[in-house]
Write a protein that holds these residues in place. Structure first.
Motif, PDB file in Angstrom:
ATOM      1  N   ARG A 195       6.615  14.522  94.158  1.00 50.04           N
ATOM      2  CA  ARG A 195       6.999  15.401  93.018  1.00 50.04           C
ATOM      3  C   ARG A 195       5.937  16.588  92.946  1.00 50.04           C
ATOM      4  NH1 ARG A 195       5.563  13.238  88.637  1.00 50.04           N
ATOM      5  NH2 ARG A 195       5.292  11.065  89.349  1.00 50.04           N
ATOM      6  N   GLY A 236      16.452  14.430  95.394  1.00 49.69           N
ATOM      7  CA  GLY A 236      16.338  15.231  93.996  1.00 49.69           C
ATOM      8  C   GLY A 236      16.506  16.669  94.303  1.00 49.69           C
ATOM      9  N   GLN A 269       2.358  16.225  91.674  1.00 48.09           N
ATOM     10  CA  GLN A 269       1.401  14.922  92.237  1.00 48.09           C
ATOM     11  C   GLN A 269       0.287  15.615  92.940  1.00 48.09           C
ATOM     12  OE1 GLN A 269       5.122  12.077  93.333  1.00 48.09           O
ATOM     13  NE2 GLN A 269       2.972  11.083  93.160  1.00 48.09           N
ATOM     14  N   ASN A 291       8.826  11.651 100.192  1.00 52.28           N
ATOM     15  CA  ASN A 291       9.188  12.685  99.062  1.00 52.28           C
ATOM     16  C   ASN A 291       7.894  12.436  98.043  1.00 52.28           C
ATOM     17  OD1 ASN A 291      11.907  12.983 100.210  1.00 52.28           O
ATOM     18  ND2 ASN A 291      12.025  10.845  99.689  1.00 52.28           N
ATOM     19  N   THR A 343      10.377  17.372  95.668  1.00 51.21           N
ATOM     20  CA  THR A 343      11.453  17.213  94.979  1.00 51.21           C
ATOM     21  C   THR A 343      11.447  17.079  93.478  1.00 51.21           C
ATOM     22  OG1 THR A 343      12.179  14.950  95.286  1.00 51.21           O
ATOM     23  CG2 THR A 343      13.299  16.526  96.816  1.00 51.21           C
ATOM     24  N   GLU A 344      12.214  17.517  92.844  1.00 50.98           N
ATOM     25  CA  GLU A 344      11.697  17.538  90.972  1.00 50.98           C
ATOM     26  C   GLU A 344      11.401  16.200  90.876  1.00 50.98           C
ATOM     27  OE1 GLU A 344      14.089  20.185  88.879  1.00 50.98           O
ATOM     28  OE2 GLU A 344      13.134  22.062  90.015  1.00 50.98           O
ATOM     29  N   ASP A 345      11.966  15.152  90.979  1.00 54.83           N
ATOM     30  CA  ASP A 345      11.955  13.839  90.757  1.00 54.83           C
ATOM     31  C   ASP A 345      11.424  12.954  91.679  1.00 54.83           C
ATOM     32  OD1 ASP A 345      13.858  13.589  92.597  1.00 54.83           O
ATOM     33  OD2 ASP A 345      15.428  12.766  90.967  1.00 54.83           O
ATOM     34  N   GLY A 346      10.850  13.613  92.909  1.00 56.18           N
ATOM     35  CA  GLY A 346      10.148  12.700  93.885  1.00 56.18           C
ATOM     36  C   GLY A 346      11.115  11.812  94.590  1.00 56.18           C
TER      37      GLY A 346
END
Ligand code: RVP
Length: 503
Positions: free
Chosen positions: A113, A143, A116, A111, A136-139
């Motif tokens: 962000r 998330g 990145q 996963n 995903t938004e928070d990695g």
């Protein structure tokens, strides 16, 4: 005066099966390897509350049975007992992982962000070996899903390494996703309909729950014998000891363990009786507990009386076990099984209760499993056999030009160190009862188990048996001389291809 057993004790390598009449319906497709795991009242027509679909369980050992092994083996129809020589928390975590494993539904372990860089993405894919990465938004793996990126979306040598993932990913708005609760076959329909390779499954808030991969569905279909509970989760066992069971078992129950086994090289003891009594007092017959190990009728009757749900047989025959050398206790595995199975049948005649017997340790060739079953075992426990596969927890190494996997005994210092730390350094080991070793690497468990069960099934056909109880009834066994043993393998020829040697 000491008791002397009249007959010398024998092991599997000294026996062969003599074929019986095979009728026209004795064909592999008609054979069932299903076998009871725990006791039941056979006389009153009851069924065992737990069955195995193949008569194989993996040993209660650090180097054999973790959550990964448990999933792989349950998929084939067998069962693992997750090792108890670890902290209660870690063991419960492993059990919970097996129970929460949704066949075909995978927790995303790669996963990233959206903001990145591609360079970081490249590092991540190298580390995990996976080319599909959830954005995903928070990695994290749970998330809010922002997109998905695969190695077909970017070319590392042509894209600026500091470019952002979000500029190359397929964004959420363009993706096909499914909502939590979808069945595997519906997920598969979506994958085919939209010609995609993976389907993210999200919850109502858009948080990623699982990924379903196209390739995994066909794997699900390849495992018709998988061992599932009523909620379609894999069955899993857990090893326990006679010291901390009152703390350990509640956590393992909470984690979802289906069956327990008291793990000891010597089970004919007051400690096992107390553990069975205390646990059954607390949980009644809701909890199923195997006990052992024993090697004679007296040991069997003791544990049967104490309430064991199955009884494990074998002392000193394990491949990594040096108990016989160190302490001079044990018995040839074949003789032990034959005597204990007789005691089990006698117990059944007296009480109506059928207590399954497990032959534990010393299986060297696949046909030894068939012999153990023919001699009266209901299933076998194997350590070395399973340690050789990709799915065992230990490292695969190259030694002298050959791939091997590590395999160590529970009585070796390597396994017992955790206890020493656990007890604050107060319990020093006097001597070892097991060794630390290598076993030849044997590839995927699915392939190995497929070959083994196929050999068992074919031999059963040769004996005119379509089920394990029928094999136990019809088998004709003969002890063989040393000269016959030599005659049994290729002899008086120069073998060209050594890879044809049987396991
Ligand atoms: P094997 O399949 O022959 O490798 O034997 C595995 C069995 O050996 C285990 O299920 C257990 O009963 C026994 N064992 C495990 N550790 C040790 C030891 O260190 N002596 N023995």
């Amino acid at each position: 005066m000491a008791h002397y057993f009249e007959e010398p004790s024998h092991t599997f390598g000294e026996y062969l099966l003599v074929p019986g009449y095979s009728s026209a319906d004795c064909i592999p497709g008609n054979v069932s390897l299903q076998t009871p795991l725990v006791k039941f009242n056979k006389k009153s027509g009851e069924k065992s509350p737990l069955y195995l679909n193949i008569p194989m369980v993996s040993a209660i050992m650090q180097s054999v049975s973790d959550d990964n092994m448990a999933v792989a083996l349950a998929r084939e129809g067998g069962l693992s007992f997750i090792f108890g020589s670890q902290t209660i928390e870690r063991q419960a975590e492993m059990v919970a992982k097996v129970k929460s494993y949704k066949a075909g539904f995978v927790k995303s372990d790669s996963n990233i962000r959206p903001e990145q860089s591609l360079k970081e993405l490249e590092e991540l894919t190298k580390r995990t070996g996976h080319s599909t990465v959830a954005v995903t938004e928070d990695g994290t793996s749970n998330g809010k899903l922002a997109g998905i990126i695969t190695d077909r979306d970017y070319r590392i040598n042509y894209c600026p390494p500091d470019a952002k993932v979000l500029d190359y990913m397929t964004p959420f708005k363009d993706m096909i996703t499914a909502e939590e609760g979808i069945s595997l076959s519906d997920a598969n329909d979506l994958i085919w309909k939209h010609k995609i390779n993976q389907l993210p499954v999200i919850d109502k808030k858009g948080n990623l729950q699982y990924l379903v991969f196209r390739k995994d569905y066909s794997s699900h279909e390849q495992h018709p014998l998988e061992l599932l509970d009523k909620k379609h989760r894999y069955l899993v066992g857990a090893g326990i000891n006679t010291r901390d069971y009152m703390e350990r078992v509640p956590d393992l129950i909470k984690a979802g363990a289906d069956v327990f086994c008291l793990d000891s090289s010597e089970g004919f003891s007051e400690w096992q009786k107390r553990a069975l009594r205390d646990l059954h007092k607390k949980y009644g017959d809701k909890i199923k507990i195997g006990a052992g190990n024993v090697v004679d009728a007296e040991g069997f009757n003791f544990l049967a009386e104490a309430g064991a749900d199955f009884i494990k047989v074998g002392i000193g025959g394990g491949s990594i076990c040096i108990t016989r050398e160190q302490k001079g206790i044990g018995r040839g595995q074949a003789t032990a099984i034959i005597e204990v199975a007789k005691a089990r049948d006698e117990w059944y005649r007296r009480t109506g209760e059928y207590i399954p017997v497990c032959s534990d340790g010393g299986i060297v060739h696949d046909y030894h499993i068939t012999l153990a079953l023919a001699m009266g075992a209901d299933f076998v426990m194997l350590g070395r056999y399973f340690a050789r596969f990709d799915e065992s927890p230990t490292s695969k190494l190259m030694v002298n030009g050959n791939y091997v996997k590590e395999y160590w005994g529970e009585g070796s210092n390597r396994a017992r160190n955790w206890q020493r730390y656990d007890l604050g350094g107060t319990r020093e080991l006097a001597f070892e009862e097991g060794v630390d070793s290598y076993v030849p690497y044997a590839g995927r468990l699915h392939d190995g188990v497929g070959i083994t069960t196929s050999k068992i099934i074919h031999t059963m056909c040769n004996c005119g048996a379509l089920s394990i109880p029928e094999l136990q009834e019809k088998a004709k066994l003969t002890l063989i001389s040393q000269a016959s043993i030599s005659e049994g393998s290729a002899h008086d020829v120069i073998v060209k291809n050594t890879s044809i040697h049987a396991e």
